[in-house]
Design a protein around this motif. Structure first.
Motif, PDB file in Angstrom:
ATOM      1  N   ALA A 139      66.971  88.818  22.096  1.00  0.00           N
ATOM      2  CA  ALA A 139      66.128  89.547  23.044  1.00  0.00           C
ATOM      3  C   ALA A 139      66.121  91.039  22.724  1.00  0.00           C
ATOM      4  O   ALA A 139      65.106  91.733  22.904  1.00  0.00           O
ATOM      5  N   LYS A 140      67.247  91.537  22.228  1.00  0.00           N
ATOM      6  CA  LYS A 140      67.323  92.958  21.866  1.00  0.00           C
ATOM      7  C   LYS A 140      66.388  93.270  20.701  1.00  0.00           C
ATOM      8  O   LYS A 140      65.723  94.327  20.688  1.00  0.00           O
ATOM      9  N   ILE A 141      66.312  92.356  19.746  1.00  0.00           N
ATOM     10  CA  ILE A 141      65.408  92.549  18.617  1.00  0.00           C
ATOM     11  C   ILE A 141      63.960  92.571  19.102  1.00  0.00           C
ATOM     12  O   ILE A 141      63.151  93.399  18.663  1.00  0.00           O
ATOM     13  N   GLU A 142      63.625  91.691  20.027  1.00  0.00           N
ATOM     14  CA  GLU A 142      62.273  91.690  20.582  1.00  0.00           C
ATOM     15  C   GLU A 142      61.971  93.004  21.298  1.00  0.00           C
ATOM     16  O   GLU A 142      60.857  93.535  21.203  1.00  0.00           O
ATOM     17  N   THR A 143      62.951  93.547  21.988  1.00  0.00           N
ATOM     18  CA  THR A 143      62.768  94.833  22.654  1.00  0.00           C
ATOM     19  C   THR A 143      62.494  95.935  21.638  1.00  0.00           C
ATOM     20  O   THR A 143      61.593  96.768  21.819  1.00  0.00           O
ATOM     21  N   PHE A 144      63.264  95.931  20.542  1.00  0.00           N
ATOM     22  CA  PHE A 144      63.053  96.938  19.498  1.00  0.00           C
ATOM     23  C   PHE A 144      61.665  96.797  18.864  1.00  0.00           C
ATOM     24  O   PHE A 144      61.016  97.806  18.545  1.00  0.00           O
ATOM     25  N   LEU A 145      61.216  95.573  18.672  1.00  0.00           N
ATOM     26  CA  LEU A 145      59.886  95.353  18.106  1.00  0.00           C
ATOM     27  C   LEU A 145      58.793  95.926  19.009  1.00  0.00           C
ATOM     28  O   LEU A 145      57.789  96.468  18.532  1.00  0.00           O
ATOM     29  N   ALA A 146      59.020  95.805  20.303  1.00  0.00           N
ATOM     30  CA  ALA A 146      58.045  96.359  21.250  1.00  0.00           C
ATOM     31  C   ALA A 146      58.100  97.887  21.286  1.00  0.00           C
ATOM     32  O   ALA A 146      57.077  98.551  21.459  1.00  0.00           O
ATOM     33  N   GLN A 147      59.294  98.452  21.074  1.00  0.00           N
ATOM     34  CA  GLN A 147      59.463  99.908  21.144  1.00  0.00           C
ATOM     35  C   GLN A 147      58.970 100.631  19.893  1.00  0.00           C
ATOM     36  O   GLN A 147      58.493 101.770  19.989  1.00  0.00           O
ATOM     37  N   GLU A 148      59.111 100.011  18.736  1.00  0.00           N
ATOM     38  CA  GLU A 148      58.778 100.681  17.481  1.00  0.00           C
ATOM     39  C   GLU A 148      57.709  99.882  16.731  1.00  0.00           C
ATOM     40  O   GLU A 148      57.980  98.863  16.099  1.00  0.00           O
ATOM     41  N   PRO A 149      56.441 100.341  16.767  1.00  0.00           N
ATOM     42  CA  PRO A 149      55.346  99.604  16.128  1.00  0.00           C
ATOM     43  C   PRO A 149      55.561  99.365  14.627  1.00  0.00           C
ATOM     44  O   PRO A 149      55.111  98.360  14.086  1.00  0.00           O
ATOM     45  N   LYS A 150      56.260 100.281  13.953  1.00  0.00           N
ATOM     46  CA  LYS A 150      56.458 100.122  12.507  1.00  0.00           C
ATOM     47  C   LYS A 150      57.375  98.945  12.176  1.00  0.00           C
ATOM     48  O   LYS A 150      57.373  98.459  11.044  1.00  0.00           O
ATOM     49  N   LEU A 151      58.129  98.472  13.151  1.00  0.00           N
ATOM     50  CA  LEU A 151      58.990  97.315  12.929  1.00  0.00           C
ATOM     51  C   LEU A 151      58.203  96.007  12.881  1.00  0.00           C
ATOM     52  O   LEU A 151      58.709  94.999  12.379  1.00  0.00           O
ATOM     53  N   GLU A 152      56.975  96.009  13.398  1.00  0.00           N
ATOM     54  CA  GLU A 152      56.195  94.782  13.454  1.00  0.00           C
ATOM     55  C   GLU A 152      55.997  94.169  12.069  1.00  0.00           C
ATOM     56  O   GLU A 152      55.971  92.938  11.920  1.00  0.00           O
TER      57      GLU A 152
END
Length: 616
Positions: A139-152
């Protein structure tokens, strides 16, 4: 002129052509040498990027313990790791390809050793990355994906890391595993130095009775000679030389197998086979299904061997007869220029974009063409991100050499299209897909030539070449795959892999596949010891599955239209943006079922019958 009269003109060849064998690298014409300067124009550039790689590895190492602190720290660690992979790809491929130009030259060998050491140290520096990602809550990884568009961009990569969760060790353990990387590669390195640099195979009297050096490259020509004496002398010269080193080679291969088994156990896989297939998302059932399907069709192979025995008129079928041509009358040699022309004609159904990329490979020195003393044997396609791919050949002028050019060209254009379509993180396609593009090209070449001749002897030649492609790629490589599976299974049970045991296993397999006459030859028993692919465990089965897929794809391309061609090119552009089974399924071939293998072996049966009618 009628269509039949046009075809009766036969296959374009070059009568009397003999490929040069250069004594030194300097003698090879520049146009026939690959242009590695496209990676580094000068040694100083290699040194500069080596320093950058060391600095990048140090900066990445400083991220240890903080990767999952924030979305920004995760992105920083991933992008540093990606940059390091880019640099090492360039440094390593350049250095190793330089060493392959002359395996006895000290300077390139030293550079390759430095590149290997850099890669090991970099692997140690980045060993913490996956464990830290895996230690985090999904769930933390999903949160980071939502916070940082470049991680997508890295979502799929992150998903694949999470898939490895139960097989990734702690950061400390991963660092130890990475540090063992150089030692783990030792068996492969020892085999290569022994087989390519140290072994001498003497001389052989060719068809004219003239003495010629026997090398691993010239062996491929002599073993398919129409003269049985030449085939026998070549076979015995190579195999008896390897047999002299059976204890060293047995210990080397056994060490490689123990390494595979040990690493698989440490990473909590059920077997070394599962460990090898897992990363490419290939079920073990695909491997076992291939072996089972091929064993079901061994009677078709026995019929083919019987047909060849009758055509050759020999009292006893020996291993060196398996590669004999069906007709002595047809002799075709091809200059390298003719080979290029034939390959371009063959791949025309793949469209202008594909053909233009192939022309660039020919004209812009992507290819190292001819053999020189000390040059690495065999052929391959290789390269690094950001630069066109390269091909190593040892071109000899036979149909086999033309087919090899088509094969390696398939790999290279696959890489070229994938790199153009995918970001770096998804450009490297898996081994399971890699051999599809190469065997599509081989099959297109055979079909192109077969469709452009009306001469009986040429049809016999081309049909026999297609049958040999299936025999050597599906039957022979599956024999290899079965040997590897059984050897690893014995090691997993604690059975010592002695040279005597390996010899017995090999002879028994050959007897089952090819019959009592072939399997009974005592010189055959040590053949396992000369197969370099065995040092990349469970690699060769993909030649068999790839040809099965390729035969299906060629049928679709030749019988279909633009949609089928585009679906195939999309497969080549796909890189690893999907798992390989899905990529092939999107292109129209479902390798999760035995159907493609069964269909390929049905083609083998049909073409054997067709060849039999022509011979009668």
């Amino acid at each position: 002129m009628t269509e039949n009269e046009t075809k009766a003109s036969g296959i374009a060849g070059d009568a009397g052509y003999a490929a040069p064998l250069y004594e030194t690298r300097a003698e090879v014409p520049e146009a026939a040498r690959w242009k590695l300067e496209d990676i580094y124009a000068a040694p100083a550039q290699w040194e500069a990027e080596a320093k950058e790689a060391e600095a990048t590895a140090a900066e990445l190492a400083a991220c240890r313990g903080r990767v999952m602190g924030s979305a920004a720290s995760l992105l920083k660690a991933i992008t540093l790791d990606e940059r390091l992979d880019y640099l090492l790809g360039r440094l390593y491929s350049y250095a190793v390809m330089r060493s392959h130009e002359d395996t006895a030259a000290e300077g390139p060998k030293a550079l390759a050793a430095r590149a290997t050491q850099l890669s090991v140290r970099a692997a140690e520096a980045s060993a913490f990355l996956s464990p830290e990602i895996l230690a985090a809550d999904e769930a933390k990884i999903e949160t980071f994906l939502a916070q940082e568009p470049k991680l997508e961009l890295y979502r799929l990569m992150l998903r694949r890391i999470l898939r490895e969760k139960k097989h990734v060790l702690s950061a400390e353990q991963e660092a130890v595993m990475a540090a063992m990387g150089e030692l783990a590669g030792a068996p492969d390195g020892i085999f290569s130095m022994l087989a390519d640099a140290d072994m001498q195979f003497g001389e052989i009297a060719d068809e004219k009775g003239e003495k010629r050096p026997l090398t691993q490259e010239s062996y491929g020509r002599y073993i398919s000679s129409p003269e049985r004496r030449v085939r026998r002398e070549a076979f015995e010269g190579i195999h008896r030389t390897f047999a002299k080193f059976r204890n060293t080679l047995g210990a080397t291969y056994a060490a490689s197998v123990r390494k595979d088994v040990t690493f698989a156990r440490l990473r909590r896989y059920g077997s070394a086979l599962e460990a090898s297939l897992y990363g490419n998302e290939i079920p073990v059932s695909v491997y076992d299904g291939l072996v089972a399907a091929v064993n079901e069709k061994l009677p078709a192979l026995h019929e083919y061997v019987a047909l060849k025995k009758k055509a050759l008129g020999v009292e006893r079928m020996e291993p060196w007869d398996l590669y004999a041509p069906f007709t002595k009358e047809l002799k075709r040699t091809f200059s390298y220029e003719t080979a290029q022309k034939l390959v371009l004609e063959a791949v025309a159904p793949l469209g202008d974009e594909y053909a233009q990329a192939m022309r660039r490979a020919f004209s812009e020195r992507w290819i190292d063409v001819y053999e020189n003393r000390g040059k690495r044997s065999g052929a391959y396609s290789w390269g690094c991100w950001g630069v066109h791919p390269y091909m190593l050949l040892n071109y000899g002028g036979t149909y086999r050499d033309v087919s090899t050019l088509a094969h390696e060209g398939g790999h290279s254009i696959h890489t070229w299209l994938s790199n153009a379509a995918q970001p770096q993180v998804y450009a490297s396609y898996t081994l399971f897909v890699a051999e599809v593009a190469s065997t599509v090209n081989e099959t297109l070449l055979a079909e192109h030539l077969l469709g452009n001749t009306g001469e009986r002897e040429e049809k016999i030649f081309l049909l026999s070449q297609q049958l040999e492609l299936i025999r050597q790629t599906i039957y022979r490589q599956t024999l290899f795959a079965e040997f590897e599976r059984d050897a690893h299974a014995l090691a997993e049970k604690g059975e010592p892999l002695t040279p005597e045991l390996l010899n017995r296993m090999w002879s028994e397999l050959y007897t089952r596949y090819y019959g009592e006459e072939v399997g009974a030859n005592s010189d055959l028993a040590a053949e396992w010891s000369r197969i370099p692919h065995f040092y990349s465990a469970f690699y060769v089965y993909q030649y068999a599955t790839s040809l099965a897929a390729a035969l299906a794809l060629v049928d679709r391309i030749l019988a279909g239209g633009r949609a089928e061609r585009d679906a195939y090119l999309n497969l080549l552009r796909g890189g690893c943006s999907k798992d390989p089974i899905s990529l092939l399924r999107d292109a129209g071939v479902d390798m999760s079922t035995p159907e493609p293998v069964e269909r390929a072996l049905a083609v083998f049966e049909r073409k054997t019958a067709e060849l039999g009618k022509l011979l009668r």
